[in-house]
Write a protein that holds these residues in place. Sequence first.
Motif, mmCIF file in Angstrom:
data_model
loop_
_atom_site.group_PDB
_atom_site.id
_atom_site.type_symbol
_atom_site.label_atom_id
_atom_site.label_comp_id
_atom_site.label_asym_id
_atom_site.label_seq_id
_atom_site.Cartn_x
_atom_site.Cartn_y
_atom_site.Cartn_z
ATOM 1 N N ILE A 62 0.833 -1.205 0.000
ATOM 2 C CA ILE A 62 0.000 0.000 0.000
ATOM 3 C C ILE A 62 0.865 1.252 0.000
ATOM 4 C CG2 ILE A 62 -1.745 1.322 1.294
ATOM 5 C CD1 ILE A 62 -2.755 -1.325 2.446
ATOM 6 N N THR B 103 -15.467 -2.596 2.452
ATOM 7 C CA THR B 103 -14.305 -1.780 2.101
ATOM 8 C C THR B 103 -14.056 -1.910 0.611
ATOM 9 O OG1 THR B 103 -13.308 -2.186 4.282
ATOM 10 C CG2 THR B 103 -11.852 -1.359 2.550
ATOM 11 N N GLN C 261 -10.987 -2.872 -9.637
ATOM 12 C CA GLN C 261 -11.735 -2.526 -8.431
ATOM 13 C C GLN C 261 -12.115 -3.787 -7.660
ATOM 14 O OE1 GLN C 261 -10.924 1.060 -8.940
ATOM 15 N NE2 GLN C 261 -12.446 0.723 -7.323
ATOM 16 N N PHE D 290 -11.572 -0.720 -2.763
ATOM 17 C CA PHE D 290 -10.240 -0.193 -3.082
ATOM 18 C C PHE D 290 -9.866 -0.555 -4.514
ATOM 19 C CE2 PHE D 290 -9.891 -4.231 -0.879
ATOM 20 C CZ PHE D 290 -9.004 -4.975 -1.651
ATOM 21 N N LYS E 293 -7.221 -1.235 7.428
ATOM 22 C CA LYS E 293 -6.060 -1.355 6.542
ATOM 23 C C LYS E 293 -5.472 -2.752 6.590
ATOM 24 C CE LYS E 293 -1.677 1.038 5.486
ATOM 25 N NZ LYS E 293 -0.751 2.117 5.904
ATOM 26 N N VAL F 204 -7.198 -4.900 4.204
ATOM 27 C CA VAL F 204 -6.821 -4.600 2.817
ATOM 28 C C VAL F 204 -5.525 -5.345 2.489
ATOM 29 C CG1 VAL F 204 -6.145 -2.806 1.171
ATOM 30 C CG2 VAL F 204 -7.980 -2.362 2.813
ATOM 31 N N ALA G 258 -2.478 -1.368 -3.601
ATOM 32 C CA ALA G 258 -3.847 -0.970 -3.268
ATOM 33 C C ALA G 258 -3.888 0.534 -3.004
ATOM 34 C CB ALA G 258 -4.341 -1.726 -2.040
ATOM 35 N N SER G 259 -4.890 1.209 -3.541
ATOM 36 C CA SER G 259 -5.047 2.651 -3.349
ATOM 37 C C SER G 259 -6.536 2.987 -3.325
ATOM 38 C CB SER G 259 -4.340 3.423 -4.467
ATOM 39 O OG SER G 259 -4.918 3.110 -5.729
ATOM 40 N N ASN G 260 -6.833 4.272 -3.097
ATOM 41 C CA ASN G 260 -8.224 4.739 -3.086
ATOM 42 C C ASN G 260 -9.112 3.874 -2.179
ATOM 43 O OD1 ASN G 260 -7.489 6.658 -5.083
ATOM 44 N ND2 ASN G 260 -7.841 5.145 -6.683
ATOM 45 N N ILE G 261 -8.625 3.649 -0.962
ATOM 46 C CA ILE G 261 -9.352 2.789 -0.019
ATOM 47 C C ILE G 261 -10.524 3.574 0.574
ATOM 48 C CG2 ILE G 261 -9.172 1.438 2.094
ATOM 49 C CD1 ILE G 261 -6.131 1.206 1.462
#
Length: 362
Positions: free
Chosen positions: A248, A266, A278, A268, A286, A289, A256-259
Amino acid sequence: MNLTDNSKIYFIGIGGIAMSAVAGIAKELRYEVSGSDSKAVYSPAKDVLDDLDIPYSVGYSEDNIKTAKADFYIASSGEDETNPEVAFLISEDIKIYSLSELLYELFEDKLRIVVTGTHGKSTTTAMLGKALQSIDDSSFMTGAVLIDEKKNFHTGDGHYVVFEGDEYKALYDDPTPKFQQYKPDIALLTNLEFDHPDMYSSIDEIIAEFEEMIHNMPQDGVIAYNSDNAELVKMMHKNNLGQISFGIDHPADFVASNIVTTESKTEFTVINKDKAEQYEINVFGKINVYNSLGAIALLRTLGFSQEQVQTGLSSYQGIKRRFEFVGKKDGVKIFDDYAHHPTAIKETLALAKLRFPDSRIW
């Protein structure tokens, strides 16, 4: 071990969460199974043993061994020479095996995936196992009970098997970590910190065991690892196996981004080679994730489609004692969580604050 279709297997310490699961797997694979434990067995282990009609004795005695007349004896790592059944087997020069040795034998013909690391092993194993169960009817065993399955394993006919790779000793007289005895073809490394001070005096000793596991993997083996963990990054620089990184906060093959956290899930974005996909999971924080990202990175690398991976992840509903809601009293919501390592406790508290930003947490 040389299992045959008619092999009889006896478990010493059958009431443990792992031992009952392995006994259940062996029974579902049509072996004759029995065992014993020091005291009454409680759920969820009791449910597994009762549902599969696995007989067991309460209380240890050498008479149990004489009556069982088993071909193979499996002992929990917590049982030693002070256990009369273990002592009797030693006196008769009968070999005692670990549960990890048995699991290797049961699934020798499958592609064995071992999930290991200091944190997130149970959750990641469950996520990956549920996904491969959905995709391929593959088998898995993890260290915590899945909320929907009400047990911690699945025995299927697929090409893979997923094990949670415990770094604890295999047997009372064998300090080899269980993850080594699984002999993985594929490894997923969640993170690495110092833990188990009763077994390891430093993180260097733990690193040495991880490196030994990697050294023994086949030349065409694959490792997925968390690139946000410095110890794992250093370790990966020392081997030439196929590697997939996920993270991250640092560059990786899968980032992984845009969580985004909603009321029920959740969401991301995962970036791989400039391609964005997506995903969504039914759990929060987190740490989850990271757990799902490791599974995504490995599954996509193995060739499964985004749609297959998402369907598999959607089948995961959580595991017991991982921020598990247990009830509400006088307006106070009560959650149960297994976290005991300082890092895990920190992540659990962060998850609680994320879910309930306007609430008092204690």
